[in-house]
Write a protein that holds these residues in place. Structure first.
Motif, short mmCIF file in Angstrom:
data_model
loop_
_atom_site.label_atom_id
_atom_site.label_comp_id
_atom_site.label_asym_id
_atom_site.label_seq_id
_atom_site.Cartn_x
_atom_site.Cartn_y
_atom_site.Cartn_z
N THR A 69 44.63 -33.04 62.31
CA THR A 69 45.04 -32.15 61.22
C THR A 69 45.69 -30.93 61.85
O THR A 69 45.59 -30.70 63.06
CB THR A 69 43.84 -31.70 60.39
OG1 THR A 69 42.95 -30.94 61.24
CG2 THR A 69 43.08 -32.89 59.78
N ALA A 70 46.33 -30.10 61.00
CA ALA A 70 46.93 -28.86 61.52
C ALA A 70 45.88 -27.94 62.14
O ALA A 70 46.12 -27.38 63.22
CB ALA A 70 47.70 -28.15 60.42
N LEU B 199 45.93 -26.47 65.98
CA LEU B 199 45.83 -25.06 66.35
C LEU B 199 44.74 -24.83 67.39
O LEU B 199 44.92 -24.07 68.35
CB LEU B 199 45.56 -24.21 65.11
CG LEU B 199 46.70 -24.11 64.09
CD1 LEU B 199 46.22 -23.41 62.83
CD2 LEU B 199 47.88 -23.35 64.69
N GLU B 200 43.61 -25.51 67.23
CA GLU B 200 42.52 -25.34 68.19
C GLU B 200 42.88 -25.96 69.54
O GLU B 200 42.53 -25.41 70.60
CB GLU B 200 41.23 -25.94 67.65
CG GLU B 200 40.03 -25.77 68.58
CD GLU B 200 39.79 -24.32 69.01
OE1 GLU B 200 39.29 -24.12 70.15
OE2 GLU B 200 40.10 -23.38 68.24
N ALA C 143 52.67 -26.50 63.61
CA ALA C 143 51.61 -25.74 64.27
C ALA C 143 51.89 -25.56 65.76
O ALA C 143 51.62 -24.49 66.33
CB ALA C 143 50.26 -26.42 64.06
N ILE C 144 52.42 -26.60 66.39
CA ILE C 144 52.64 -26.51 67.84
C ILE C 144 54.03 -26.01 68.19
O ILE C 144 54.32 -25.71 69.35
CB ILE C 144 52.38 -27.86 68.54
CG1 ILE C 144 53.41 -28.92 68.10
CG2 ILE C 144 50.96 -28.34 68.28
CD1 ILE C 144 53.32 -30.21 68.89
N ALA D 135 49.15 -15.17 67.25
CA ALA D 135 48.39 -14.23 68.08
C ALA D 135 47.10 -14.82 68.61
O ALA D 135 46.60 -14.40 69.67
CB ALA D 135 48.11 -12.95 67.29
N SER D 136 46.54 -15.81 67.91
CA SER D 136 45.27 -16.38 68.36
C SER D 136 45.41 -17.17 69.65
O SER D 136 44.40 -17.40 70.34
CB SER D 136 44.67 -17.28 67.27
OG SER D 136 45.39 -18.49 67.13
N TYR D 137 46.63 -17.57 70.02
CA TYR D 137 46.80 -18.35 71.25
C TYR D 137 46.55 -17.48 72.49
O TYR D 137 45.65 -17.79 73.29
CB TYR D 137 48.19 -18.98 71.32
CG TYR D 137 48.51 -19.98 70.23
CD1 TYR D 137 47.52 -20.51 69.40
CD2 TYR D 137 49.82 -20.41 70.03
CE1 TYR D 137 47.83 -21.43 68.41
CE2 TYR D 137 50.14 -21.34 69.04
CZ TYR D 137 49.14 -21.84 68.24
OH TYR D 137 49.45 -22.76 67.25
#
Length: 247
Positions: A105-106, A110-111, A199-200, A205-207
């Motif tokens: 999933t998206a 992201l994780e 997403a990729i 900013a969380s990256y």
């Protein structure tokens, strides 16, 4: 009306070619224009692009791509010496594993992106340490890049700006400029769902926050990481700032 040089150079074959100059530092200095560039890869530059890059005086490239990535997009500017600092890509393979198991999933994508940034610190600090070794030796205009110029290059750029004393909020703004300038390859990872590709194919900013969290966990804080892991002691920081800052 600003008379500063353009930060983003609108090359036809490299959409994310940007200058790290012109940023203020905490001690009142400014990063030098036309010294350090960050970019996506240099394998698809047009003849006109090559002339622009030559006119900038770029003589060195520091390339974070893995083996297959480098072979698929060799630098086309003959005057540039390429230094390989390989960090093999892992996210797309991990995404395809999730796809095969029916769990993709998206949010999972992201994780996985955040985990890849944590792994820059856990497993690839040597590549970033080698980059700073080169920066302390190389006075010519230079470019750092990976394939898209957004993740490995984005984290490397953030480390450089931190070492030069640029405030956190400005570093974050530079990182997010990728979302304005990078033109994604529509054919890349075409087997993945569109929301996952979205997403990729961008940055958030969380990256880098995940990478800096890993630094805190592994080293205590960023200053210790710069000093002990990247070997930027007082003398090295002073030398770096002398090369790449102006009053």
């Amino acid at each position: 009306m600003s008379d500063s040089p353009a930060r983003h150079l609108a090359l036809q074959g490299a959409s994310n070619f940007r200058d790290l100059g012109g940023y203020p530092t905490n001690d009142g200095r400014t990063t030098r224009w036309r010294h350090i560039f960050r970019s996506n890869h240099l394998g698809q530059l047009t003849a006109a692009d090559i002339e622009i890059v030559r006119a900038l005086g770029v003589r060195s490239a520091f390339d974070f791509r893995g083996v297959e990535e480098r072979a698929a997009g060799v630098c086309v500017v003959s005057e540039i010496t390429v230094h390989s600092l390989p960090i093999e890509p892992s996210v797309v393979a991990a995404l395809r594993t999730e796809l095969a198991s029916g769990t993709l999933t998206a949010p999972v994508a992201l994780e996985l992106m955040r985990e890849s940034y944590r792994n820059y610190v856990r497993h690839h600090t040597n590549s970033f340490r080698n980059l700073f070794g080169h920066l302390l030796e190389d006075r010519a205009p230079l470019v750092i890049h990976c394939t898209a110029g957004k993740d490995r290059t984005g984290f490397a750029s953030a480390l450089i700006l931190h070492a030069l004393g640029v405030p956190d909020e400005i570093i974050a703004e530079d990182y997010l400029l990728t979302n304005r300038h990078y033109k994604r390859d529509a054919t890349a990872a075409f087997d993945l769902p569109e929301d996952v590709r979205n997403a990729i194919g961008s940055v958030e900013a969380s990256y880098p926050a995940a990478a800096f969290e890993a630094i805190d966990n592994e080293y205590g804080d960023l200053e210790t990481y710069l000093r002990d892991a990247l070997k930027l002691g007082t003398a090295e920081r002073t030398g770096l700032q002398a090369r790449y800052l102006q009053s």
